[in-house]
Each structure stands twice: as C-alpha cells, then as structure tokens.
Design a protein around this motif. Structure first.
Motif, PDB file in Angstrom:
ATOM      1  N   LYS B 100       0.639  -0.907   0.295  1.00  0.00           N
ATOM      2  CA  LYS B 100       0.352  -0.400  -0.013  1.00  0.00           C
ATOM      3  C   LYS B 100       0.900   1.649  -0.192  1.00  0.00           C
ATOM      4  O   LYS B 100       2.727   1.144   0.533  1.00  0.00           O
ATOM      5  N   LYS B 101       0.464   1.994  -0.843  1.00  0.00           N
ATOM      6  CA  LYS B 101       1.723   3.036  -0.997  1.00  0.00           C
ATOM      7  C   LYS B 101       1.142   4.520   0.713  1.00  0.00           C
ATOM      8  O   LYS B 101       1.222   4.910   0.890  1.00  0.00           O
ATOM      9  N   ILE B 102       2.722   3.315   1.473  1.00  0.00           N
ATOM     10  CA  ILE B 102       3.029   4.345   2.465  1.00  0.00           C
ATOM     11  C   ILE B 102       4.093   4.641   3.036  1.00  0.00           C
ATOM     12  O   ILE B 102       5.357   4.317   2.121  1.00  0.00           O
ATOM     13  N   PRO B 187      -1.125  -5.689 -12.319  1.00  0.00           N
ATOM     14  CA  PRO B 187      -1.527  -4.438 -12.596  1.00  0.00           C
ATOM     15  C   PRO B 187      -2.686  -3.862 -11.334  1.00  0.00           C
ATOM     16  O   PRO B 187      -3.762  -4.747 -11.163  1.00  0.00           O
ATOM     17  N   ASN B 188      -2.862  -2.177 -12.005  1.00  0.00           N
ATOM     18  CA  ASN B 188      -3.614  -2.027 -10.619  1.00  0.00           C
ATOM     19  C   ASN B 188      -5.374  -1.866 -11.173  1.00  0.00           C
ATOM     20  O   ASN B 188      -6.559  -2.031 -11.068  1.00  0.00           O
ATOM     21  N   THR B 189      -4.956  -1.812 -12.583  1.00  0.00           N
ATOM     22  CA  THR B 189      -6.083  -2.382 -13.290  1.00  0.00           C
ATOM     23  C   THR B 189      -7.296  -3.243 -12.763  1.00  0.00           C
ATOM     24  O   THR B 189      -8.638  -2.803 -12.643  1.00  0.00           O
ATOM     25  N   GLU B 192      -9.107  -1.575  -9.818  1.00  0.00           N
ATOM     26  CA  GLU B 192      -9.645  -0.553 -10.235  1.00  0.00           C
ATOM     27  C   GLU B 192     -11.100  -1.544 -10.833  1.00  0.00           C
ATOM     28  O   GLU B 192     -11.983  -1.305 -10.360  1.00  0.00           O
ATOM     29  N   ALA B 193     -10.869  -2.285 -11.447  1.00  0.00           N
ATOM     30  CA  ALA B 193     -12.279  -3.024 -12.205  1.00  0.00           C
ATOM     31  C   ALA B 193     -13.216  -3.467 -11.309  1.00  0.00           C
ATOM     32  O   ALA B 193     -14.379  -3.076 -11.361  1.00  0.00           O
ATOM     33  N   ALA B 194     -12.306  -4.509 -10.257  1.00  0.00           N
ATOM     34  CA  ALA B 194     -12.952  -4.752  -9.228  1.00  0.00           C
ATOM     35  C   ALA B 194     -14.057  -4.205  -8.464  1.00  0.00           C
ATOM     36  O   ALA B 194     -14.716  -4.529  -7.699  1.00  0.00           O
ATOM     37  N   GLU B 195     -13.072  -2.732  -8.075  1.00  0.00           N
ATOM     38  CA  GLU B 195     -13.530  -2.272  -7.629  1.00  0.00           C
ATOM     39  C   GLU B 195     -15.153  -1.713  -7.879  1.00  0.00           C
ATOM     40  O   GLU B 195     -16.399  -1.896  -7.166  1.00  0.00           O
ATOM     41  N   ILE B 196     -15.704  -1.544  -9.489  1.00  0.00           N
ATOM     42  CA  ILE B 196     -16.254  -0.324  -9.805  1.00  0.00           C
ATOM     43  C   ILE B 196     -17.656  -1.983  -9.488  1.00  0.00           C
ATOM     44  O   ILE B 196     -18.678  -0.922  -9.959  1.00  0.00           O
ATOM     45  N   ASP B 197     -16.888  -3.029 -10.015  1.00  0.00           N
ATOM     46  CA  ASP B 197     -17.908  -4.004  -9.988  1.00  0.00           C
ATOM     47  C   ASP B 197     -18.271  -4.310  -8.297  1.00  0.00           C
ATOM     48  O   ASP B 197     -18.945  -5.462  -8.120  1.00  0.00           O
ATOM     49  N   GLY B 198     -18.046  -3.372  -7.578  1.00  0.00           N
ATOM     50  CA  GLY B 198     -18.011  -3.646  -5.695  1.00  0.00           C
ATOM     51  C   GLY B 198     -17.880  -4.754  -5.211  1.00  0.00           C
ATOM     52  O   GLY B 198     -18.418  -5.199  -4.120  1.00  0.00           O
ATOM     53  N   ALA B 199     -16.731  -5.339  -5.640  1.00  0.00           N
ATOM     54  CA  ALA B 199     -16.203  -5.974  -4.721  1.00  0.00           C
ATOM     55  C   ALA B 199     -15.767  -6.001  -3.529  1.00  0.00           C
ATOM     56  O   ALA B 199     -14.912  -4.501  -3.184  1.00  0.00           O
ATOM     57  N   LYS B 207      -9.542 -13.418  -5.035  1.00  0.00           N
ATOM     58  CA  LYS B 207      -9.671 -13.395  -6.599  1.00  0.00           C
ATOM     59  C   LYS B 207      -8.669 -12.544  -7.180  1.00  0.00           C
ATOM     60  O   LYS B 207      -8.994 -13.513  -8.403  1.00  0.00           O
ATOM     61  N   ILE B 208      -8.217 -11.781  -7.132  1.00  0.00           N
ATOM     62  CA  ILE B 208      -7.656 -10.919  -8.103  1.00  0.00           C
ATOM     63  C   ILE B 208      -5.600 -11.391  -7.287  1.00  0.00           C
ATOM     64  O   ILE B 208      -5.373 -11.994  -8.001  1.00  0.00           O
TER      65      ILE B 208
END
Lengths: 274, 295
Positions: B100-102, B187-189, B192-199, B207-208
């Motif tokens: 995580k970006k810390i 890849p971060n994408t 991001e895609a999973a977040e859009i799907d509400g994961a 899963k990733i």
C-alpha cells in the motif's frame, strides 16, 4: 475518508511493532556488548548500563583474531564469487548458444543435481579433501565451490532470453564466440550476474557447516566459525559473546547499508523466474 | 555464406571446450562424483582410519530400526510444519501492507531484511541470549504481561518452538521481498475494475491477489520447505540438538554420525533420506502446480 485514516493508523502500528521485533534483538545484542558482567545478570534488564564498558571488545579481539577471520571470509568469498560467476556464465553460454553432441544429456545431469541437497555431498567431499591433503586449508572451502550447477542453470536461462538477432551481426562481422560472449552477452546480463553474485556471496560469507567440518586451526577460521568457537570459551559471558557477534556482523551490515538496492534487486530477480 | 560462417565459428569444438570444459570438470569432480560416492558409501562401514568394509544394506536396516533416526525425522517435519506455513502467512501479510502506498517503505523493507543478511550463527547466538530464562529479554517482556516464561532452550517442550521462532524471524524479510515483487507485478487496473463491480477487500484478495501471486507463492513454498529440511546452523548453536534430542534434525544427525561418531557409511543413508524428502516435495509441487498456479 475517516475509515481510510483509521486503516492507515492500524497499518503503521502493525509495521512499527513488526519493525521493533526485527530491530530489538540487534539493540539487545549491542547493549549487552557494552555492559559489565554484573549488570547483565541483574533484573530487570536495562537498555544501557550505568557506564559503557568497552573492555568486552578488547577481550574478544585479544583472544580471537577477528580481523583475520574477516579477511579469511573476504578472501574465500571473493574468489568463489568471481570464479562461480565466470564458470557459470561461460558454461551457460555454451548450453544456450553452442551445438555439440551430448549437450542435452550433460545439461540434464546438471539439472538432476539441482535438487540434490548439499549435505549429500558433505561426507564424500570431506573424504576427497582428506585424500588431497586439503583439510584445514582454505582450498577445501574454495575449490569445491568454484562451479555451481544452479549458477550454470540460471545463466543459461537468462542467455536464452537474449534475442539471436543481436549476435547475428557480430557473427557476420567475424566476431568469435569469445568476443560475442564478452561484448554482447555479459553486458546484457548484468541483472542475472548481480543476482548470482549476491546469492553466492551471502551463501559463502555466512556458510557454517563446511568451515565447521573442514577447518580446525583458529587462524584459518571464517567469521561464523570463529564466532561459534568463541562459544566454547565464553559460554555464559554474554557481554563478550555479544561483542564478538557485533564485530562479526559489522562488515555485512555496512555492505548492506551501501548496497541495499543491489541486495533487494538480486532477491527480487531470483523470485521472478519462479 | 552465413551458414558457412556459422559452421566454422559455432560448431567449433575448440570453443565448446573453452567455455564448457572448466565448468564441466568441476561439476564432474565436485558434484557428480560425490553424489555417486555418497551412494556407494551407504553400503559400507568405515571409520575414516581402518579399512572400508562392504556391508550391503546393513546401514539402511540399522536406520530403520534406529529409534533416534525416527525421532530426528519427526523433528525435521515438526520444524518444517512450524516454520513454513507461519513464515509464509506473516511475510505475505507484511508484503501486502508494504505494497500500500505508505511512507517509509524503504526503511521498513531494510529493517525486515536485516536478519536475512546476518549470518545464522550470529542470529542464533543473539537469540540464545534472548531466550535465557532468568536474564533474557523475552522472559522479561513476558513478565511485563504477568506471564512466567518457560526455560526455553533447556525445555524439551519449548526448545523446538524457540528455534522455530528464531528461524521465522530470520527468514521473514526474504519471503516478504519476493511477495512484494510479485504484488508489484499485478496491474492496478484489475483492482479498479473489481471495485467498480463492488468487490470487497476479501474478494479482491482471494480472486485477484492470490491467483496472480501463485507463481511467486509456488516458488516461496518449495524453497521454504527444502530449506527447512536442511536446517542445521541454528540447531547446532542454540541447542546442539538437545535437550534429550528434542531439537535434533536430519542434518544434525548426519553431522554427528559422520564427524562425531565417525560412521561415514551410516551418514550416507541419512543424506539419502534427506534427498528423498526434497525429491518428493519437488515432485508433488510440480504436479500440483499445474492445478493451482495461474501463469
């Protein structure tokens, strides 16, 4: 937003507690090495004693030639690393780019020995060293390590990823395999060479069982073996033992301080091929 | 034209000899020959001084009926079970946190890596002192929480866990770094895609992260198990295999047979048991990897 801040706080707390767990033993080692024997055997323990006792360090270097240990370790490590990198990359080049009968069988032999634990070789190697009269000399630690099946495998795998078109031009210009190897392959293989060097260096520098088996004379010992041999003399004199440990760790910690990026990159590369 | 040149330069055995021969000679004498000699030695009885006697399978039979061998084998497995899963879980957690970006990632990374570069002998000596029942650091810290710590290294129950803790502490940074490299390759994408799907976080992790990390995981598990089978340094320094052989492992028993009892022939079958274990692990993992490693 608030949840994010909470998460960050928890992360930092975990990291700092973890970091302390990593550092505390080193601090404990350093603080013990600067205490008197009385102070060490008092309860509760303190980080720093009433006064700093340097004598432990003098005592250690009086009885044990740590500078000698250091130079023994350095000499053996450097020779082995240079030799292993050279023999591994040259043979790796032959396996990756040259044609000769029996190549596949020979390479399969190298591969087969990769999963043989080093300890299977320990007793026969000892007997061989004894026959050669090399026991209790540095030759017994250097010569059997000049070649590495793992290193050869690693370099071959890396060379296979170098596109053939790069050497084609050189080949047409009449460049010998020698020239192609030194002018094209080696410069392109710096990451693999760094990985192999660091792994070999750490392995040889910290090696314990081989020096334990092969070396008896104090003046010929490496740092880990010298440190272990202190244990016999100062079994419960913890300040002196910890002073010896500090001295033995200092060189590699300083090296790590300056070359941290290389260590990190070396390890990272080794994992990528998995 | 090029074909001809290629023939002259590349099929020249002179060059093959120069590049391969030094390595191959070393390989024959110092790797292949000892492997075969070890096999031969396992059928002999020899104390290094007298004559070498051929004894057939006696060494193997001795080993099977030797209760110490079975104890040592069990200790090796106990050590591996104690070190590998816990070591991997902790280092994976640390890697995920550090990914995580810390701020201060480099400092934390360096700190966790310090034990990795330190020699096992030095680390073992420091921990031996930490485990000191009366004046050691660990039991002092435990006493702050009103816990009376055991006499770690002299207790048949606690000696092995003590060695295991030290080994995990030492190896953590190495595995963490490998996981960190693996995580940075995802890849971060995808996230991001999973977040859009509400994961949620768990879904993203299982899963990733886990599937994409499986090649690294595969490498780390194999290397950790094989390394654990071969543990020696910390055992020799911290406990000498004691008390009452409760921490004696295969390599320690091999060392004792060869260099303390001078039973060269008896040491070799132990080495082959070790080899067999490593071989099985490699084989099982190679077969299983096809099922769960996603490339």
């Amino acid at each position: 937003m608030k949840e994010n801040k909470l998460e960050k706080t928890i992360i930092y707390i975990v990291l700092i507690i973890g970091g302390l767990t990593m550092v505390l033993p080193f601090i404990w080692m350093l603080s013990t090495s600067l205490k008197s024997l009385n102070e060490v055997f008092s309860f509760p323990p303190t980080i720093f004693g009433d006064k700093i006792v340097w004598q432990n360090y003098l005592k250690v270097s009086d009885r044990f030639p740590f500078i000698k240990f250091f130079f023994n370790s350095l000499k053996i490590s450097i020779i082995v690393v240079v030799a292993q990198v050279l023999t591994s990359s040259m043979a790796g080049f032959a396996f990756a780019r040259m044609k000769f009968p029996g190549k596949d069988i020979i390479f399969a032999l190298y591969l087969a020995t990769l999963i043989v634990p080093f300890h299977v070789l320990l007793v026969p190697t000892f007997i061989l060293m004894r026959e050669l009269g090399w026991v209790d000399t540095h030759l017994s630690l250097i010569v059997p390590s000049l070649v590495s099946a793992f290193g050869t495998f690693l370099m071959r795998q890396f060379f296979l990823t170098i596109p053939e078109s790069l050497e084609e031009a050189a080949r047409i210009d009449g460049c010998t395999p020698f020239g192609i190897f030194f002018r094209i392959f080696l410069p392109l293989s710096k990451p693999a060479l760094a990985t192999l060097s660091i792994f070999t260096y750490m392995g040889i520098w910290n090696d314990f069982i081989r020096p334990l088996v092969f070396i008896n004379t104090t003046s010929k010992m490496t740092l880990p073996l010298g440190l272990a041999s202190m244990q016999g003399l100062y079994s419960t004199n913890w300040p002196v033992l910890m002073a010896g440990t500090v001295i033995s760790l200092l060189p590699i910690l300083i090296a790590f301080l300056f070359a941290q990026e290389y260590f990190v990159k070396g390890v990272t590369l080794s994992g990528l091929k998995g | 034209m090029t074909k001809k040149l290629e023939k002259i330069i590349y099929n020249n055995y002179f060059w093959v000899a120069i590049f391969l021969l030094p390595n191959f000679l070393g390989f024959l004498i110092f790797i292949l020959l000892p492997v075969l000699a070890s096999f031969g030695l396992s059928f002999t009885k020899w104390d290094l001084l007298g004559e070498i006697n051929f004894v057939g399978l006696a060494n193997y039979q001795n080993l099977i009926s030797d209760s110490t061998f079975w104890k040592v084998l069990w200790n090796t497995i106990y050590y591996t079970l104690g070190t590998v899963p816990l070591g991997i879980i902790i280092s994976l957690m640390l890697a995920i946190i550090l990914n995580k970006k810390i701020k201060g990632v480099k400092i934390f990374r360096a700190v966790y890596f310090l034990p990795v570069i330190s020699s096992t002998v030095a680390v073992a000596m420091v921990w031996q002192w930490i485990y000191n029942p009366q004046f050691g650091l660990l039991n002092y810290i435990l006493s702050l929480f009103n816990i009376t710590g055991p006499s770690w290294l002299t207790s048949t129950t606690w000696a092995m866990p003590a060695v295991i803790i030290t080994s995990i502490w030492k190896g953590l940074g190495f595995n963490m770094l490998l996981f960190l490299a693996g995580l940075q390759g995802i890849p971060n994408t995808y996230y991001e895609a999973a977040e859009i799907d509400g994961a949620g976080s768990w879904a993203k992790f299982s899963k990733i992260t886990l599937p994409l990390l499986s090649p690294t995981m595969f490498f780390v598990i194999i290397m950790s198990i094989i390394n654990s089978f071969q543990v020696f340094d910390q055992i020799y320094i911290m406990t000498g295999g004691g008390p009452a052989r409760s921490t004696s492992v295969l390599v320690h028993y091999l060392y004792q047979n060869a260099f303390e009892y001078f039973r060269m022939g008896q040491a070799s079958p132990i080495a082959y048991v070790l080899f067999f274990l490593v071989f099985i692990v490699t084989l099982v993992q190679l077969r299983n990897s096809k099922k769960w490693v996603v490339y």
